[in-house]
Design a protein around this motif. Structure first.
Motif, short mmCIF file in Angstrom:
data_model
loop_
_atom_site.label_atom_id
_atom_site.label_comp_id
_atom_site.label_asym_id
_atom_site.label_seq_id
_atom_site.Cartn_x
_atom_site.Cartn_y
_atom_site.Cartn_z
N PRO A 199 0.83 -1.20 0.00
CA PRO A 199 0.00 0.00 0.00
C PRO A 199 0.87 1.25 0.00
O PRO A 199 1.85 1.34 0.73
N GLY A 200 0.50 2.19 -0.84
CA GLY A 200 1.28 3.41 -0.98
C GLY A 200 2.20 3.41 -2.18
O GLY A 200 2.64 4.48 -2.62
N THR A 201 2.49 2.24 -2.71
CA THR A 201 3.27 2.15 -3.94
C THR A 201 2.45 2.72 -5.09
O THR A 201 1.24 2.50 -5.14
N PRO A 202 3.06 3.46 -6.01
CA PRO A 202 2.28 4.01 -7.13
C PRO A 202 1.47 2.94 -7.85
O PRO A 202 1.97 1.85 -8.12
N TYR A 203 0.22 3.26 -8.11
CA TYR A 203 -0.71 2.40 -8.86
C TYR A 203 -0.96 1.06 -8.13
O TYR A 203 -1.30 0.07 -8.77
N TYR A 204 -0.84 1.09 -6.81
CA TYR A 204 -1.03 -0.15 -6.04
C TYR A 204 -2.46 -0.68 -6.18
O TYR A 204 -2.67 -1.89 -6.30
N LYS A 205 -3.45 0.21 -6.18
CA LYS A 205 -4.84 -0.25 -6.30
C LYS A 205 -5.09 -0.90 -7.65
O LYS A 205 -5.89 -1.84 -7.75
N LEU A 206 -4.41 -0.41 -8.67
CA LEU A 206 -4.52 -1.05 -9.99
C LEU A 206 -3.93 -2.45 -9.94
O LEU A 206 -4.52 -3.39 -10.48
N TRP A 207 -2.77 -2.59 -9.29
CA TRP A 207 -2.16 -3.92 -9.13
C TRP A 207 -3.12 -4.84 -8.36
O TRP A 207 -3.30 -6.00 -8.74
N GLU A 208 -3.74 -4.30 -7.31
CA GLU A 208 -4.69 -5.11 -6.54
C GLU A 208 -5.84 -5.59 -7.42
O GLU A 208 -6.30 -6.73 -7.28
N HIS A 209 -6.32 -4.73 -8.30
CA HIS A 209 -7.42 -5.12 -9.19
C HIS A 209 -7.03 -6.36 -9.99
O HIS A 209 -7.79 -7.33 -10.07
N TYR A 210 -5.85 -6.33 -10.60
CA TYR A 210 -5.44 -7.47 -11.41
C TYR A 210 -5.10 -8.68 -10.53
O TYR A 210 -5.37 -9.82 -10.91
N HIS A 211 -4.57 -8.43 -9.37
CA HIS A 211 -4.26 -9.54 -8.46
C HIS A 211 -5.52 -10.31 -8.06
O HIS A 211 -5.48 -11.52 -7.87
N HIS A 212 -6.63 -9.60 -7.97
CA HIS A 212 -7.88 -10.23 -7.53
C HIS A 212 -8.85 -10.49 -8.67
O HIS A 212 -10.03 -10.77 -8.43
N LEU A 213 -8.39 -10.44 -9.91
CA LEU A 213 -9.29 -10.64 -11.04
C LEU A 213 -10.02 -11.97 -10.97
O LEU A 213 -11.16 -12.08 -11.40
N HIS A 214 -9.36 -12.98 -10.46
CA HIS A 214 -9.97 -14.31 -10.39
C HIS A 214 -10.46 -14.60 -8.97
O HIS A 214 -10.30 -15.71 -8.46
N GLU A 215 -11.05 -13.59 -8.37
CA GLU A 215 -11.55 -13.74 -7.00
C GLU A 215 -12.45 -14.95 -6.84
O GLU A 215 -12.38 -15.64 -5.82
N PRO A 216 -13.34 -15.29 -7.80
CA PRO A 216 -14.14 -16.51 -7.63
C PRO A 216 -13.29 -17.77 -7.50
O PRO A 216 -13.76 -18.78 -6.98
#
Length: 287
Positions: A259-276
């Motif tokens: 958290p706090g790293t540039p574009y971290y929320k964007l990374w989180e989005h792709y990290h959780h793309l396969h949440e199901p």
């Protein structure tokens, strides 16, 4: 012709690798992807990526072992910070005739394998602004310019080693070994001051051995930059843009993902793309 992607990783970079593969598969469900193990600790990353994303393990582990041993023989013990980072060089001797290599601290925003079409004109492709933003830093020392090891035009082709494309066979095993031995006798050529390992050596190899090179940001109407340290990128629909130009990928080179790293929320989005599929991932991780 076999075409595809290589990554290097182990269990330590598993979360980054998941985000990278989620992004690759978001735009391309079928491209062949091979994992080159960084070391022997790759059981968890292997199980997750092969199960969820149909990633294959580099098929010639004996070659990989021999190459690693050769690197240890060529370079003095204090030469390379992380010698196993050199394992990405086996991409030139693997099963893919044309390949893209991608570091795990990257996410892509397009069907990235389409860039392999440019290998019809070139033998090596990269896509970054290292030459402009960093110059020779983290690649070569001033000695290279002073001794005119490369021309000024060649030095404009330095690149970040986290993303590149090339062809099997355009560097032979013997020529690579000979050139690596040349590197090992001239540590003064390289800038290892910030702890990089493969980048200076890979740049030396490419500038010495491959003439038909292309940095996609330098061609007319060229591509946008890629470094996450560039804070002016704008996000739209989970894709980054430089003004109105879409990035091919974003690379968190030199940064820790937190958290706090540039574009971290964007990374989180792709990290959780396969949440199901997270329950599956959790079962795999708990084994």
């Amino acid at each position: 012709m076999n075409r595809g992607i290589y990554i290097v990783g182990n269990d330590r970079v598993m979360e980054n690798a998941i985000a990278l593969l989620n992004s690759i598969r978001r735009y391309d469900k079928d491209v062949t992807v091979y994992l080159i193990p960084f070391n022997d600790d790759y059981q968890q990353i292997s199980e997750i990526l092969t199960t969820v994303h149909n990633v294959q393990i580099f098929p010639d582990l004996e070659l990989l072992s021999q190459f690693t041993q050769k690197i240890g023989e060529i370079f003095p013990q204090d030469f390379l910070a992380l010698p196993n980072k050199m394992r990405k060089l086996v991409a030139w001797f693997g099963p893919l005739d044309e390949f893209i290599y991608i570091d795990t601290d990257i996410i892509v925003f397009e069907k990235i394998a389409d860039n392999l079409d440019k290998l019809a004109e070139f033998d090596f492709i990269c896509c970054d602004y290292h030459h402009k933003s960093e110059g020779l830093r983290n690649v070569f020392s001033p000695v290279v310019r002073e001794k005119e090891i490369f021309t000024e035009a060649q030095l404009q082709d330095v690149f970040n080693s986290g993303f590149f494309a090339s062809k099997k066979g355009c560097i032979t095993a013997q020529i690579m070994e000979d050139t690596l031995r040349e590197c090992a006798t001239h540590k003064e050529y390289f800038d290892f001051s910030c702890g990089v390992t493969d980048q200076p050596i890979l740049n030396y190899l490419i500038l010495k051995l491959i003439d038909k090179r292309c940095n996609l940001v330098r061609v007319p109407g060229g591509e946008a930059g890629s470094w996450a340290g560039s804070l002016h990128f704008q996000e739209k629909n989970f894709i980054l843009f430089d003004n109105k130009q879409q990035l091919k990928y974003v690379h968190w080179a030199g940064m820790k993902m937190k958290p706090g790293t540039p574009y971290y929320k964007l990374w989180e989005h792709y990290h959780h793309l396969h949440e199901p599929k997270r329950p599956l991932l959790q079962r795999l991780l708990s084994r």
